[in-house]
Design a protein around this motif. Structure first.
Motif, mmCIF file in Angstrom:
data_model
loop_
_atom_site.group_PDB
_atom_site.id
_atom_site.type_symbol
_atom_site.label_atom_id
_atom_site.label_comp_id
_atom_site.label_asym_id
_atom_site.label_seq_id
_atom_site.Cartn_x
_atom_site.Cartn_y
_atom_site.Cartn_z
ATOM 1 N N GLU A 254 2.338 8.508 -13.889
ATOM 2 C CA GLU A 254 3.597 8.346 -13.163
ATOM 3 C C GLU A 254 3.783 6.898 -12.699
ATOM 4 O O GLU A 254 4.871 6.342 -12.788
ATOM 5 C CB GLU A 254 3.618 9.296 -11.957
ATOM 6 C CG GLU A 254 4.912 9.280 -11.171
ATOM 7 C CD GLU A 254 6.116 9.704 -12.007
ATOM 8 O OE1 GLU A 254 7.237 9.230 -11.709
ATOM 9 O OE2 GLU A 254 5.943 10.490 -12.966
ATOM 10 N N LEU A 255 2.705 6.289 -12.226
ATOM 11 C CA LEU A 255 2.790 4.880 -11.822
ATOM 12 C C LEU A 255 3.168 3.983 -12.996
ATOM 13 O O LEU A 255 3.967 3.058 -12.856
ATOM 14 C CB LEU A 255 1.448 4.431 -11.242
ATOM 15 C CG LEU A 255 1.196 4.705 -9.762
ATOM 16 C CD1 LEU A 255 -0.245 4.354 -9.409
ATOM 17 C CD2 LEU A 255 2.153 3.906 -8.892
ATOM 18 N N ARG B 65 0.838 -1.201 0.000
ATOM 19 C CA ARG B 65 0.000 0.000 0.000
ATOM 20 C C ARG B 65 0.872 1.251 0.000
ATOM 21 O O ARG B 65 1.800 1.377 0.792
ATOM 22 C CB ARG B 65 -0.911 0.027 1.228
ATOM 23 C CG ARG B 65 -1.905 -1.115 1.269
ATOM 24 C CD ARG B 65 -2.864 -0.935 2.428
ATOM 25 N NE ARG B 65 -3.833 -2.026 2.486
ATOM 26 C CZ ARG B 65 -4.844 -2.079 3.343
ATOM 27 N NH1 ARG B 65 -5.023 -1.093 4.219
ATOM 28 N NH2 ARG B 65 -5.671 -3.099 3.337
ATOM 29 N N ARG B 66 0.553 2.151 -0.906
ATOM 30 C CA ARG B 66 1.222 3.450 -0.947
ATOM 31 C C ARG B 66 0.149 4.538 -0.953
ATOM 32 O O ARG B 66 -0.861 4.393 -1.636
ATOM 33 C CB ARG B 66 2.080 3.591 -2.202
ATOM 34 C CG ARG B 66 3.056 2.451 -2.447
ATOM 35 C CD ARG B 66 3.807 2.680 -3.752
ATOM 36 N NE ARG B 66 4.462 1.480 -4.213
ATOM 37 C CZ ARG B 66 5.056 1.368 -5.390
ATOM 38 N NH1 ARG B 66 5.056 2.407 -6.238
ATOM 39 N NH2 ARG B 66 5.641 0.246 -5.748
ATOM 40 N N TYR B 67 0.375 5.591 -0.243
ATOM 41 C CA TYR B 67 -0.579 6.694 -0.189
ATOM 42 C C TYR B 67 0.055 7.933 -0.810
ATOM 43 O O TYR B 67 1.196 8.279 -0.501
ATOM 44 C CB TYR B 67 -0.986 6.972 1.258
ATOM 45 C CG TYR B 67 -1.732 5.828 1.885
ATOM 46 C CD1 TYR B 67 -3.109 5.709 1.755
ATOM 47 C CD2 TYR B 67 -1.058 4.834 2.602
ATOM 48 C CE1 TYR B 67 -3.806 4.655 2.323
ATOM 49 C CE2 TYR B 67 -1.739 3.772 3.171
ATOM 50 C CZ TYR B 67 -3.110 3.688 3.025
ATOM 51 O OH TYR B 67 -3.783 2.643 3.578
ATOM 52 N N GLN B 68 -0.687 8.588 -1.693
ATOM 53 C CA GLN B 68 -0.179 9.774 -2.367
ATOM 54 C C GLN B 68 -1.285 10.824 -2.431
ATOM 55 O O GLN B 68 -2.379 10.553 -2.923
ATOM 56 C CB GLN B 68 0.278 9.421 -3.796
ATOM 57 C CG GLN B 68 0.759 10.621 -4.593
ATOM 58 C CD GLN B 68 1.222 10.212 -5.978
ATOM 59 O OE1 GLN B 68 1.721 9.111 -6.163
ATOM 60 N NE2 GLN B 68 1.053 11.101 -6.940
ATOM 61 N N SER B 69 -1.027 11.987 -1.914
ATOM 62 C CA SER B 69 -2.015 13.063 -1.989
ATOM 63 C C SER B 69 -2.018 13.646 -3.403
ATOM 64 O O SER B 69 -0.989 13.651 -4.091
ATOM 65 C CB SER B 69 -1.690 14.149 -0.965
ATOM 66 O OG SER B 69 -0.393 14.670 -1.211
ATOM 67 N N LEU B 70 -3.167 14.138 -3.822
ATOM 68 C CA LEU B 70 -3.297 14.720 -5.145
ATOM 69 C C LEU B 70 -3.124 16.237 -5.057
ATOM 70 O O LEU B 70 -3.599 16.865 -4.108
ATOM 71 C CB LEU B 70 -4.674 14.392 -5.741
ATOM 72 C CG LEU B 70 -4.983 12.908 -5.925
ATOM 73 C CD1 LEU B 70 -6.392 12.727 -6.487
ATOM 74 C CD2 LEU B 70 -3.963 12.235 -6.826
ATOM 75 N N GLN C 269 6.757 4.077 -13.649
ATOM 76 C CA GLN C 269 7.594 3.488 -12.608
ATOM 77 C C GLN C 269 7.494 1.965 -12.534
ATOM 78 O O GLN C 269 8.460 1.303 -12.154
ATOM 79 C CB GLN C 269 7.199 4.066 -11.240
ATOM 80 C CG GLN C 269 7.473 5.547 -11.074
ATOM 81 C CD GLN C 269 6.928 6.072 -9.760
ATOM 82 O OE1 GLN C 269 6.356 5.326 -8.966
ATOM 83 N NE2 GLN C 269 7.092 7.376 -9.531
ATOM 84 N N ALA D 7 -1.135 11.119 -11.699
ATOM 85 C CA ALA D 7 -0.648 10.085 -10.791
ATOM 86 C C ALA D 7 -0.592 8.723 -11.483
ATOM 87 O O ALA D 7 0.353 7.947 -11.287
ATOM 88 C CB ALA D 7 -1.553 10.013 -9.555
#
Length: 222
Positions: free
Chosen positions: A206-207, A185-190, A210, A203
């Protein structure tokens, strides 16, 4: 034999469909119950007539039909077709129709005997919409009063087996064990300065840069 988890219960399922009017199948997400199993029943199940596969959502119905047709090397509208409100893609040779809930209800209203249909599959039954419950009630009525030969297969990732077994005490219940994989689990704010859809697109892009492989994205709304 497919490596999909649901393949392990296929022989038992085919046998149950031969001997029981209703069958319950519990299979987790990704087991192949929607996108592989119906074709195996069509090929090996000895079903006398068409198969109707009920999908609760329009997008799911179209995508499932496309996947099943792809597995046959065909386009939707040949062996596999679909029906939904304002969109129909079936042909004279269609033997497996993927339909949405409202369409199935209308089919039952226009033709209570479901002439030419040998099996109705209720998929994703755990979502428990009013339309799906109505469809099941109508189908049980058809079986009891008009079509003893009609078969029902109720399948879901998380069937409420206690209630369904009380409703259908004679129905065999089959369980397909799933496979689990590690989850990170990764959390990323927008970024607040972007619109929601733009921020999600950034987002997601970008994923994809990667990580290798494909991406399944769940979004709210239509």
């Amino acid at each position: 034999m497919s490596l999909l988890p649901v393949a392990a219960v296929l022989p038992e399922l085919l046998l149950a469909l031969q001997h029981a009017p209703q069958v319950l199948l519990t299979a987790p997400t990704g087991a192949g119950k929607s996108t592989w199993l119906p074709l195996q029943i069509l090929a090996q199940g000895g079903i006398n007539g068409k198969i109707i596969l009920l999908e609760p959502r329009r997008i799911a119905a179209r995508n499932v039909a496309q996947r099943l047709a792809d597995l046959l090397g065909e386009k939707p509208g040949e062996t596999v077709g679909y029906r939904m409100r304002a969109e129909t893609c079936v042909g004279a040779n269609t033997r497996l129709e993927v339909v949405t809930e409202g369409i199935l209800t209308r089919m039952l209203q226009h033709d209570p005997e479901l002439t030419g249909v040998g099996l109705v599959i209720l998929d994703e039954f755990h979502e428990r919409s009013l339309q799906a419950d109505l469809a099941l009630a109508l189908l049980l009525d058809v079986q009891q009063g008009l079509r003893e030969d009609l078969k029902l297969l109720i399948m879901s990732a998380t069937l409420d087996n206690d209630r369904l077994q009380r409703l259908l005490p004679e129905a065999p219940t089959l369980v397909s064990e799933g496979r689990t994989f590690p989850v990170e689990r990764r959390y990323q704010s927008l970024p607040a300065q972007l619109r929601f859809d733009e921020a999600v697109a950034v987002a997601t892009a970008e994923l994809l840069r990667q990580e290798p492989g494909s991406l399944l994205l769940f979004l709210p709304g239509v």
